[in-house]
Structures are given as structure tokens and as C-alpha cells.
Design an enzyme around this catalytic site. Structure first.
Site, PDB file in Angstrom:
ATOM      1  CG  HIS A 160     -42.296  88.575 -41.031  1.00 58.90           C
ATOM      2  ND1 HIS A 160     -41.171  88.008 -41.242  1.00 58.90           N
ATOM      3  CD2 HIS A 160     -42.149  89.986 -41.499  1.00 58.90           C
ATOM      4  CE1 HIS A 160     -40.412  88.915 -41.876  1.00 58.90           C
ATOM      5  NE2 HIS A 160     -41.049  90.010 -41.987  1.00 58.90           N
ATOM      6  CG  ASP A 196     -39.942  90.983 -47.669  1.00 57.73           C
ATOM      7  OD1 ASP A 196     -40.960  91.788 -47.948  1.00 57.73           O
ATOM      8  OD2 ASP A 196     -38.932  90.950 -46.729  1.00 57.73           O
ATOM      9  CG  HIS A 198     -36.841  91.747 -43.513  1.00 56.02           C
ATOM     10  ND1 HIS A 198     -37.313  92.780 -44.246  1.00 56.02           N
ATOM     11  CD2 HIS A 198     -35.824  92.055 -42.910  1.00 56.02           C
ATOM     12  CE1 HIS A 198     -36.741  93.725 -44.052  1.00 56.02           C
ATOM     13  NE2 HIS A 198     -36.010  93.358 -43.075  1.00 56.02           N
ATOM     14  CG  ASP A 285     -38.026  94.289 -48.066  1.00 55.70           C
ATOM     15  OD1 ASP A 285     -38.156  93.277 -49.051  1.00 55.70           O
ATOM     16  OD2 ASP A 285     -38.512  93.967 -47.054  1.00 55.70           O
ATOM     17  CE1 TYR A 324     -42.139  97.934 -44.600  1.00 52.81           C
ATOM     18  CE2 TYR A 324     -39.704  96.985 -45.404  1.00 52.81           C
ATOM     19  CZ  TYR A 324     -41.132  96.789 -44.921  1.00 52.81           C
ATOM     20  OH  TYR A 324     -41.706  95.602 -44.534  1.00 52.81           O
TER      21      TYR A 324
END
Length: 348
Positions: A160, A196, A198, A285, A324
Site C-alpha cells: 500500500h 493479497d 487488498h 488474507d 492477519y
């Protein structure tokens, strides 16, 4: 497979994250590292290597110098004001207040350099970010020297982080730093495959106007999933980079059958562009029980993911992103590496 890891990556222990209107302990925590290491050791991965120090020059090859200076000084500047809490941005440049000048005070600089209020800066953040990119670069050096795959247990994650912004728990973009180093070492084109949940908005932003890095991402639809404002299928790169950004946004609830179908399409794009190195932004994730994601992959699916990645036949660097603090995180990472190792053996 050689595993690169640094205990210094746990130096960042943030206490606060803005989630659902409350300040809560962050989902991204140092315990993730221990859980992954335990899973790797249980699966038989015993070659754990401390990274070498690489300094800031590789970081400055992809990140803005003033941004890096901000990360280095933010915590001290924050503490100098007598603040008891962690440094969290609370005001930003916006469409109606564009922020053409960077403020001199730490609150204004936080707003300039932060993507959102989800990620605080605390003691040890800069040190952990440096250790994380050292993990990535040392693992890359091994791949370039031997052609063998390697795993960098990066923490904090990186995808990110943009040229001059942090957020989503990310400060230095480890995959981007590694890709640039590989190009500087003489490679012509590198693929970054982001698996991922995201979208890797930072990686896209860094390379979207370039053709020497192919960025491919499989992720939750940004219409409903963080980071919301990037990652649509019609974002394909700009200028010289047109065609070298490939986004596969998928709906919440996506399971293995659809996800693996898209992975095969992503692999074909990588083959078509003649990439000489594969960097995998490895978020696990996508797991069905991940607390802040919404895909439905099982632990066994991560073994298949590793097999399919290995079948590309490229020198491969895997770098830890999301996934996570659930019991299965170590199992899922180990399954990817085990699957990739078996794929390498089968090809040999």
C-alpha cells in the site's frame, strides 16, 4: 527454500488503529511474525537467514526523499510536542483544499503523507520498515545469485506504500524496492504479482507509467473493499506503462474455483510479457477465516497456489504482505512455500 527474517521487524508495536469509528489494537501486529515462523518450522523449513543491511539508497530509488525523511523523524517530532498517543493523521489535502505546499508542522505533514487514518506511527516504525526492506533485498539477492526461490518474511508489509504516502500498515514498498534493485542489476522486465486480498495501490502507483515492471493484482473489488480508490479493471497503466498494469477485481465471497481461474489468466499475462523475475506480494488474507477480508480460500488452496506459481518456471521472490493474526496464518504461508517447492522439484 531459504527464509529471510529479522527480529528487528517486530520493533514496531502500534497500539492504535481507527476501525469502525473506534481506536482498537491493529490487526497487523508483531505476533504475526512468530505465528508464521512457527508454521514454517513445523512444515520443515529450517533455513532461516538474517538479512544484510542495505541502507536507504534502494528505498530512495522508488520513494520520495522528503517522504523518507518524514518517516525517519515523525515519531521524534510527535513526542517533542508532549503527545501521549501515537501519531495519527486527522486532516488531509482534499479535492477542495489541494495542499500545494507541504506544512512544516508534524500534524500537517502527517496529513500530506498518510493515505488514511488507519495506520499510526509509533516508536520503532522506521526501524522496522528498514528491517523489512532489508529482508526483501537479501532474499532478492539470493534469488538473483542462485535462481532458487526465496521467501522474505517482511513486516511491516509494503504494497500500500506509494511513492510518497504510507497507509494500510505499509511504509516502504518492499516489492517495488526489490523490483527496482533487480532492474538495476541488469534485468529487463520484472513481474510483480499481488495475491493479497487488498489491492496493491502503492505498487500500481509507483510503476503505472513504466513498461519494465508488469504489475498484476487479484483482489477484492474496490467498490466495496479497501483501499477503495484504486484497483478497477480499466486501470491498465498510463503512457509508456499502458498495458503493464493488470487488475482483476473480484466480488466478496470469491472461492477457489474462480480465484484459480483468474490466477491462470494472470500467469498468461506474465508469460506474454517476457518477464525474467517473478516477485509475489504474498498476502494470505484471502483465507476464508481472515478477520478483515472476504475471499474463501481454504488452507489446502494455498498449497495449490504455490504449485501454480512454481509452474511459471521463473526465478521467484515471495514477500509477505497481509494475512492477519489467526491460527492458520503460519499454516497458509507454509503451504504456499511447500506447494512452490514441490512444483520446482516436479519441473526439475
Amino acid at each position: 527454500m531459504r527464509i529471510y527474517h529479522s527480529e528487528m521487524s517486530k520493533a514496531r508495536r502500534a497500539r492504535t488503529e481507527l476501525d469502525g469509528g473506534q481506536l482498537v489494537p491493529p490487526w497487523e501486529c508483531p505476533e504475526r511474525v512468530d505465528m508464521i515462523l512457527a508454521g514454517l518450522r513445523k512444515a520443515g523449513f529450517t533455513e532461516m537467514v538474517e538479512p544484510a543491511e542495505h541502507g536507504l539508497a534502494p528505498v530512495l530509488a522508488v520513494h520520495d526523499a522528503d517522504y523518507v525523511d518524514f518517516l525517519a523523524t515523525c515519531w521524534d517530532d510527535w513526542q517533542a510536542l508532549g503527545r501521549e498517543g501515537e501519531a495519527i493523521a486527522w486532516i488531509w489535502p482534499t479535492r477542495t483544499m489541494p495542499g500545494r505546499r507541504i506544512p512544516s508542522c508534524v500534524d500537517g505533514r502527517l496529513g500530506h503523507y498518510a493515505l488514511g487514518a488507519d495506520t499510526s506511527i509509533c516508536g520503532g516504525t522506521f526501524e522496522a520498515a528498514q528491517a523489512s526492506k532489508d529482508v526483501a533485498l537479501s532474499a532478492l539477492d539470493h534469488v538473483l545469485a542462485t535462481g532458487e526461490p526465496a521467501f522474505g518474511l517482511c513486516r511491516p508489509p509494503g504494497h500500500h506504500a506509494a511513492v510518497d504516502q504510507f497507509g494500510g500498515y505499509c511504509f516502504f514498498n518492499n516489492a517495488a524496492v526489490a523490483a527496482q534493485r533487480a532492474l538495476d542489476a541488469g534485468l529487463s522486465r520484472v513481474a510483480i504479482l499481488d495475491v493479497d486480498f487488498h489491492h496493491g495501490n502503492g505498487t500500481q502507483q509507483i510503476f503505472e507509467q513504466r513498461s519494465d515492471v508488469l504489475f498484476v493484482s487479484i483482489h477484492g473489488d474496490p467498490m466495496t473493499c479497501f483501499p477503495y480508490f484504486m484497483g478497477h479493471a480499466d486501470e491498465v497503466g498510463e503512457g509508456e506503462g499502458a498495458g503493464y498494469t493488470v487488475n482483476y477485481p473480484l466480488p466478496e465471497g470469491t472461492g477457489a474455483e474462480v480465484w484459480f481461474h483468474v490466477l491462470e489468466a494472470a500467469k498468461e499475462r506474465i508469460r506474454e510479457t517476457g518477464c525474467e523475475l517473478l516477485i509475489v506480494s504474498l498476502g494470505v488474507d484471502t483465507f476464508e477465516d481472515d478477520p478483515i477480508s472476504a475471499f474463501k480460500l481454504s488452507s489446502d488452496d494455498f498449497t495449490e497456489m504455490g504449485r501454480r506459481l512454481g509452474a511459471l518456471g521463473l526465478p521467484t521472490l515471495l514477500l509477505m504482505e497481509g494475512g492477519y493474526a489467526v491460527e492458520e496464518i503460519g499454516v497458509n504461508v507454509a503451504n504456499v512455500l511447500s506447494g512452490m517447492t514441490s512444483g520446482v522439484v516436479e519441473r526439475g
